[in-house]
Scaffold this motif. Structure first.
Motif, short mmCIF file in Angstrom:
data_model
loop_
_atom_site.label_atom_id
_atom_site.label_comp_id
_atom_site.label_asym_id
_atom_site.label_seq_id
_atom_site.Cartn_x
_atom_site.Cartn_y
_atom_site.Cartn_z
N LYS A 42 -34.61 26.00 42.00
CA LYS A 42 -33.48 25.12 41.64
C LYS A 42 -32.75 24.66 42.91
CE LYS A 42 -32.40 26.75 36.94
NZ LYS A 42 -33.58 27.58 36.68
N GLU A 95 -40.09 23.73 39.95
CA GLU A 95 -39.20 24.50 39.08
C GLU A 95 -39.80 24.62 37.68
OE1 GLU A 95 -34.79 24.22 36.97
OE2 GLU A 95 -35.43 22.65 38.38
N LYS A 96 -40.30 23.51 37.13
CA LYS A 96 -40.91 23.53 35.80
C LYS A 96 -42.15 24.43 35.79
CE LYS A 96 -39.42 18.86 34.48
NZ LYS A 96 -38.71 19.21 33.23
N ARG A 97 -42.91 24.40 36.88
CA ARG A 97 -44.13 25.20 36.96
C ARG A 97 -43.80 26.69 36.95
NH1 ARG A 97 -45.88 22.86 41.15
NH2 ARG A 97 -47.26 21.38 40.12
N SER A 118 -53.31 25.60 29.35
CA SER A 118 -52.79 26.11 30.62
C SER A 118 -53.88 26.87 31.37
CB SER A 118 -51.61 27.04 30.36
OG SER A 118 -52.01 28.15 29.57
N ASP A 151 -41.07 28.12 35.81
CA ASP A 151 -40.51 28.46 34.51
C ASP A 151 -41.63 28.64 33.48
OD1 ASP A 151 -38.20 28.73 32.67
OD2 ASP A 151 -38.99 26.89 31.79
N PHE A 152 -42.61 27.76 33.51
CA PHE A 152 -43.76 27.87 32.60
C PHE A 152 -44.53 29.16 32.85
CE2 PHE A 152 -48.33 27.14 31.99
CZ PHE A 152 -48.35 26.92 30.62
N LYS A 208 -42.77 32.21 31.48
CA LYS A 208 -42.90 32.31 30.03
C LYS A 208 -44.30 32.75 29.61
CE LYS A 208 -39.34 28.86 29.08
NZ LYS A 208 -39.05 27.46 28.69
N LYS A 264 -38.86 19.30 41.52
CA LYS A 264 -38.58 19.44 40.09
C LYS A 264 -39.80 20.00 39.37
CE LYS A 264 -36.32 16.23 37.91
NZ LYS A 264 -35.92 14.89 37.40
N LEU A 265 -40.97 19.54 39.77
CA LEU A 265 -42.20 20.05 39.15
C LEU A 265 -42.42 21.52 39.50
CD1 LEU A 265 -44.60 17.01 39.62
CD2 LEU A 265 -43.73 17.92 37.46
N GLU A 323 -39.18 14.75 43.24
CA GLU A 323 -39.89 15.00 41.99
C GLU A 323 -40.84 16.19 42.12
OE1 GLU A 323 -41.63 11.18 41.56
OE2 GLU A 323 -39.74 10.23 40.95
N LEU A 343 -36.88 31.47 40.33
CA LEU A 343 -36.47 30.24 39.67
C LEU A 343 -35.21 29.66 40.31
CD1 LEU A 343 -37.11 30.96 35.87
CD2 LEU A 343 -38.13 29.14 37.23
#
Length: 279
Positions: free
Chosen positions: A228, A206-208, A147, A210-211, A214, A203-204, A200, A224
């Motif tokens: 969404k 959102e994933k980014r 990362s 979230d990552f 964390k 969606k990326l 898409e 977040l």
């Protein structure tokens, strides 16, 4: 992370992605390249070669006349040549078929099985080139995935700057989406893969986020939730765009554009949030 609007074809694409090279310099894939002289080629030679590539753990990319493929899949007799990239990931020798995926006649992402002889005919559409070219990609199993949070933050800053109303270059990011929707016209079909690309992309995002959360970046739950919302809004635009193509009237066009306007306003809020985080 970045989107680009290309005015020559009126489409949305990923700005940082070379569509025909799969960025081999990043070390994710080992790339092979083969040109087989057309005069010495045959269906057996070429199909056996591709089967061998797959047996060795390679994916195959080539250019074919997709009109031949769509005529075969949908029992049509359309004329002309549509040179397009194809992706082959498997085969069945007993059935003499290759397994492929892509956007075909109805602009939905589909799985397809193509007979060896149809496949070879499609690849042989341009004999004046003098050869049939194949590219192979093998994933490097010991590639080290790492990362890079500082880089993500820098690119989020660029995304926010590209998306400002007063940005001079309107080809990128949120302004790319605005340019795409602004240039649509009632009665003309909307490019569905562009709508998928936008969906898409959210969606990326959102994933980014979230990552990053964390990994300890200052991302709140409300950030977040906003991402969404973007996913839901872009999914609605995609569905309304598909519906408009099947029913190209003013009402369905207006519904799609209304949903797109809502998406763009939501994303303006998202960009303001990322700026307020100091990212």
């Amino acid at each position: 992370m970045h989107l680009e609007y290309t005015s020559f074809d009126g489409q949305i694409k990923y700005a940082d992605y070379d569509y025909y090279d799969f960025v081999p310099d990043q070390g994710v894939f080992a790339k092979s390249y083969m040109e087989y002289p057309y005069d010495f080629c045959s269906e057996t030679i070429l199909c056996d070669y591709i089967c061998g590539m797959i047996d060795e753990g390679e994916y195959c990319f080539a250019l074919w006349n997709e009109t031949i493929i769509t005529n075969y899949l949908y029992k049509k007799q359309n004329p002309g040549i549509y040179g397009h990239g194809c992706f082959v990931y498997g085969y069945d020798r007993d059935k003499k078929v290759f397994y492929t995926q892509g956007y075909f006649d109805n602009e939905n992402w589909e799985h397809a099985q193509i007979l060896f002889d149809i496949f070879y005919e499609a690849l042989s559409y341009c004999s004046e080139k003098g050869e049939i070219a194949l590219i192979g990609y093998r994933e490097i199993s010991d590639y080290k995935w790492e990362s890079n949070i500082p880089k993500i933050i820098r690119e989020l800053n660029v995304y926010a700057r590209n998306s400002r109303r007063d940005c001079e270059d309107t080809r990128y990011d949120l302004n790319a989406e605005l340019s795409f929707f602004s240039n649509l016209r009632v009665g003309a079909p909307v490019h569905v893969p562009s709508l998928y690309c936008i969906y898409e992309h959210k969606k990326l995002f959102e994933k980014r986020l979230d990552f990053m959360k964390k990994e300890g970046a200052p991302i709140k739950e409300s950030d977040l939730n906003l991402a969404k919302e973007l996913v839901r809004a872009s999914h609605k635009v995609k569905l309304l765009g598909i519906n408009y193509n099947s029913n190209p009237c003013e009402a369905s066009f207006a519904a799609m554009l209304g949903a797109a306007k809502n998406l763009i306003e939501l994303e303006r809020g998202f960009c303001s949030t990322t700026r307020s985080l100091g990212l």
